[in-house]
Design a protein around this motif. Sequence first.
Motif, PDB file in Angstrom:
ATOM      1  N   HIS A 125      30.356 -51.127  -8.826  1.00 17.72           N
ATOM      2  CA  HIS A 125      30.218 -49.776  -8.796  1.00 17.72           C
ATOM      3  C   HIS A 125      29.254 -49.428  -8.800  1.00 17.72           C
ATOM      4  O   HIS A 125      28.609 -47.950  -8.737  1.00 17.72           O
ATOM      5  CB  HIS A 125      31.612 -49.609 -10.086  1.00 17.72           C
ATOM      6  CG  HIS A 125      32.604 -49.691 -10.338  1.00 17.72           C
ATOM      7  ND1 HIS A 125      33.435 -49.410  -9.668  1.00 17.72           N
ATOM      8  CD2 HIS A 125      32.778 -50.877 -11.622  1.00 17.72           C
ATOM      9  CE1 HIS A 125      34.389 -50.135 -10.473  1.00 17.72           C
ATOM     10  NE2 HIS A 125      34.163 -50.368 -11.594  1.00 17.72           N
ATOM     11  N   TYR A 126      28.029 -49.741  -8.503  1.00 16.78           N
ATOM     12  CA  TYR A 126      26.615 -49.116  -8.474  1.00 16.78           C
ATOM     13  C   TYR A 126      25.889 -50.195  -7.374  1.00 16.78           C
ATOM     14  O   TYR A 126      25.986 -51.087  -8.025  1.00 16.78           O
ATOM     15  CB  TYR A 126      26.516 -49.573 -10.001  1.00 16.78           C
ATOM     16  CG  TYR A 126      25.004 -48.570 -10.002  1.00 16.78           C
ATOM     17  CD1 TYR A 126      24.909 -47.661 -10.303  1.00 16.78           C
ATOM     18  CD2 TYR A 126      23.365 -49.718 -10.465  1.00 16.78           C
ATOM     19  CE1 TYR A 126      23.394 -46.752 -10.501  1.00 16.78           C
ATOM     20  CE2 TYR A 126      22.607 -48.920 -10.047  1.00 16.78           C
ATOM     21  CZ  TYR A 126      22.389 -48.142 -10.282  1.00 16.78           C
ATOM     22  OH  TYR A 126      21.259 -47.489 -11.175  1.00 16.78           O
ATOM     23  N   ARG A 136      22.454 -44.624 -15.328  1.00 17.64           N
ATOM     24  CA  ARG A 136      23.701 -45.692 -15.574  1.00 17.64           C
ATOM     25  C   ARG A 136      23.753 -46.767 -14.722  1.00 17.64           C
ATOM     26  O   ARG A 136      23.887 -47.890 -15.262  1.00 17.64           O
ATOM     27  CB  ARG A 136      24.736 -45.002 -14.097  1.00 17.64           C
ATOM     28  CG  ARG A 136      25.455 -45.224 -13.615  1.00 17.64           C
ATOM     29  CD  ARG A 136      26.665 -45.386 -13.879  1.00 17.64           C
ATOM     30  NE  ARG A 136      28.205 -46.307 -13.383  1.00 17.64           N
ATOM     31  CZ  ARG A 136      28.462 -45.956 -11.742  1.00 17.64           C
ATOM     32  NH1 ARG A 136      28.261 -44.696 -11.316  1.00 17.64           N
ATOM     33  NH2 ARG A 136      29.898 -46.192 -11.896  1.00 17.64           N
ATOM     34  N   VAL A 192      28.263 -44.141  -0.630  1.00 15.96           N
ATOM     35  CA  VAL A 192      29.478 -42.855  -1.038  1.00 15.96           C
ATOM     36  C   VAL A 192      30.694 -44.423  -0.898  1.00 15.96           C
ATOM     37  O   VAL A 192      31.636 -43.604  -1.631  1.00 15.96           O
ATOM     38  CB  VAL A 192      29.237 -42.442   0.166  1.00 15.96           C
ATOM     39  CG1 VAL A 192      30.261 -41.945  -0.022  1.00 15.96           C
ATOM     40  CG2 VAL A 192      28.428 -40.476  -0.419  1.00 15.96           C
ATOM     41  N   HIS A 239      32.133 -45.449  -3.795  1.00 17.79           N
ATOM     42  CA  HIS A 239      33.063 -44.271  -4.923  1.00 17.79           C
ATOM     43  C   HIS A 239      34.128 -43.850  -3.736  1.00 17.79           C
ATOM     44  O   HIS A 239      35.424 -43.698  -4.476  1.00 17.79           O
ATOM     45  CB  HIS A 239      32.259 -42.822  -5.100  1.00 17.79           C
ATOM     46  CG  HIS A 239      31.130 -42.845  -6.194  1.00 17.79           C
ATOM     47  ND1 HIS A 239      31.115 -43.347  -7.861  1.00 17.79           N
ATOM     48  CD2 HIS A 239      29.885 -43.861  -5.450  1.00 17.79           C
ATOM     49  CE1 HIS A 239      30.412 -43.116  -7.566  1.00 17.79           C
ATOM     50  NE2 HIS A 239      29.478 -43.533  -7.640  1.00 17.79           N
ATOM     51  N   PHE A 240      34.016 -43.378  -2.528  1.00 20.70           N
ATOM     52  CA  PHE A 240      35.153 -43.004  -1.469  1.00 20.70           C
ATOM     53  C   PHE A 240      35.274 -43.799  -0.015  1.00 20.70           C
ATOM     54  O   PHE A 240      34.622 -43.858   0.975  1.00 20.70           O
ATOM     55  CB  PHE A 240      34.803 -42.001  -0.906  1.00 20.70           C
ATOM     56  CG  PHE A 240      34.206 -40.508  -2.102  1.00 20.70           C
ATOM     57  CD1 PHE A 240      35.142 -40.287  -3.112  1.00 20.70           C
ATOM     58  CD2 PHE A 240      32.831 -40.282  -2.119  1.00 20.70           C
ATOM     59  CE1 PHE A 240      34.618 -38.364  -4.151  1.00 20.70           C
ATOM     60  CE2 PHE A 240      32.875 -39.304  -3.000  1.00 20.70           C
ATOM     61  CZ  PHE A 240      34.186 -38.850  -4.100  1.00 20.70           C
ATOM     62  N   SER A 280      23.975 -37.705  -7.242  1.00 26.34           N
ATOM     63  CA  SER A 280      25.004 -37.486  -8.345  1.00 26.34           C
ATOM     64  C   SER A 280      25.429 -36.129  -7.112  1.00 26.34           C
ATOM     65  O   SER A 280      26.774 -36.120  -7.260  1.00 26.34           O
ATOM     66  CB  SER A 280      24.800 -37.182  -9.377  1.00 26.34           C
ATOM     67  OG  SER A 280      24.350 -36.060  -9.736  1.00 26.34           O
ATOM     68  N   LEU A 294      27.606 -36.518  -4.251  1.00 26.02           N
ATOM     69  CA  LEU A 294      29.040 -37.344  -4.230  1.00 26.02           C
ATOM     70  C   LEU A 294      30.016 -36.041  -4.659  1.00 26.02           C
ATOM     71  O   LEU A 294      31.523 -35.690  -4.650  1.00 26.02           O
ATOM     72  CB  LEU A 294      28.911 -38.942  -5.507  1.00 26.02           C
ATOM     73  CG  LEU A 294      27.593 -39.490  -4.902  1.00 26.02           C
ATOM     74  CD1 LEU A 294      28.008 -40.156  -6.939  1.00 26.02           C
ATOM     75  CD2 LEU A 294      28.973 -40.218  -4.057  1.00 26.02           C
ATOM     76  N   ASP A 295      29.674 -35.251  -5.575  1.00 23.53           N
ATOM     77  CA  ASP A 295      30.341 -34.673  -6.177  1.00 23.53           C
ATOM     78  C   ASP A 295      30.709 -33.709  -5.048  1.00 23.53           C
ATOM     79  O   ASP A 295      32.483 -33.161  -5.447  1.00 23.53           O
ATOM     80  CB  ASP A 295      29.980 -33.256  -7.712  1.00 23.53           C
ATOM     81  CG  ASP A 295      29.880 -33.454  -8.445  1.00 23.53           C
ATOM     82  OD1 ASP A 295      30.135 -34.701  -8.510  1.00 23.53           O
ATOM     83  OD2 ASP A 295      28.999 -33.359  -9.349  1.00 23.53           O
ATOM     84  N   LYS A 345      33.762 -35.279  -2.903  1.00 23.29           N
ATOM     85  CA  LYS A 345      34.739 -35.288  -3.212  1.00 23.29           C
ATOM     86  C   LYS A 345      35.257 -34.201  -4.078  1.00 23.29           C
ATOM     87  O   LYS A 345      36.741 -34.005  -3.098  1.00 23.29           O
ATOM     88  CB  LYS A 345      34.753 -35.734  -5.229  1.00 23.29           C
ATOM     89  CG  LYS A 345      36.172 -35.521  -6.183  1.00 23.29           C
ATOM     90  CD  LYS A 345      35.305 -35.945  -7.297  1.00 23.29           C
ATOM     91  CE  LYS A 345      36.724 -36.112  -8.668  1.00 23.29           C
ATOM     92  NZ  LYS A 345      36.630 -35.677 -10.117  1.00 23.29           N
TER      93      LYS A 345
END
Length: 279
Positions: A8-9, A41, A189, A192-193, A224, A227-228, A231
Motif C-alpha cells: 500500500h506504500y 504515512r 497511483v 491506489h487505482f 495526496s 490521488l484525490d 479519485k
Amino acid sequence: MSFQSTEHYIVSDELALAVNAAVTLEKPLLIKGEPGTGKTRLAEELAQTLGAELISWPIKSTTKAQHGLYEYDAVSRLRDSQLGSDKVHDIGNYIRPGKLWQAFTAEQRPVLLIDEIDKADIEFPNDLLYELDRMAFYVHETGEEVAAKQRPIVIITSNNEKELPDAFLRRCFFHYIRFPDAALLTEIVGVHFPNIQQQLLSTALEVFFELRELPNLKKKPSTSELLDWLKLLLAEDIPAEVLQDKQQKGGLMPMFGALLKNEQDVALVEKLAFMARRR
C-alpha cells in the motif's frame, strides 16, 4: 531489518536506504519534504511492516517537550484533597505519561512518530536532546527515572517551515523526500487505482506536472492531492478526452478544487487559460 515498498506504500530506493540506516544507527530519522509526500504515512507503514505499535505524537504550536514526557495534574489533586479523597496520598495518581514515556516503557520495540516538529517553538527540539540521547528522563514529583526498555524507532517529520537547531540535526539521520517523478507517481497511483485506464492516467499526470511547473503558483499540488483528483475523475467517469480538450484549449481542469487550494492560484490558472485562448 530491510524496509522496502509495501503493498500500500511505494518508497524510493533512497528513502528505503535512509530508514534502514537510521534503524541500524539507532538514531531518529528526520524526514523533510513537501506536505502530502507521505512522511506521516511512512511511520504507519514501517510500524505495520515490523508488526510494531505506532505511538504518534502530533506537534502543535503550543506543544512543549515536557508534554512528551509526562504532565502533573495539580488541579485534580487539589480538587481531590478538598473532597477528602485518599488518592491524594499517592502523587503518582496525578502523573499523566506522555508519548515518550509510552514509547520507553513499551513491552516490544515501538515506532515513535514525532509529527511536524517544525510547528513547535524553536526551543522544542533542543529540549528533547537529553531524552533522545539517553533514552531516559527523571520524574521530579515521584523521584523515579523512566528509562527505555529498548530504544524505539523514532521518525520525526518536518514540512521545512522552520529551521531546526544544529545540535538537534547532529543527532538525527536526515532524508529529504524529493517530489516523485512521473515513473514513481505512476507506481503510486497503481497501488491506489490498479484498474485506472492508462490514457487517463497519462493525460492526468501531464496536466498535473504542467500545473506544478507554473511560475508564481502559491501552493503546488502534492501527491495526496493528485490521488484525490484522480479519485474524483474516476467517480465522475470523466474520460481522458475531456482533460485533453481542456489542456489544448485552455481552462480549468475538471474538479480543480482537489488541486488548487487558494483563490490566487485559481485566478492565475484562469488568467493563463484566457491568454492561451486569445492566442
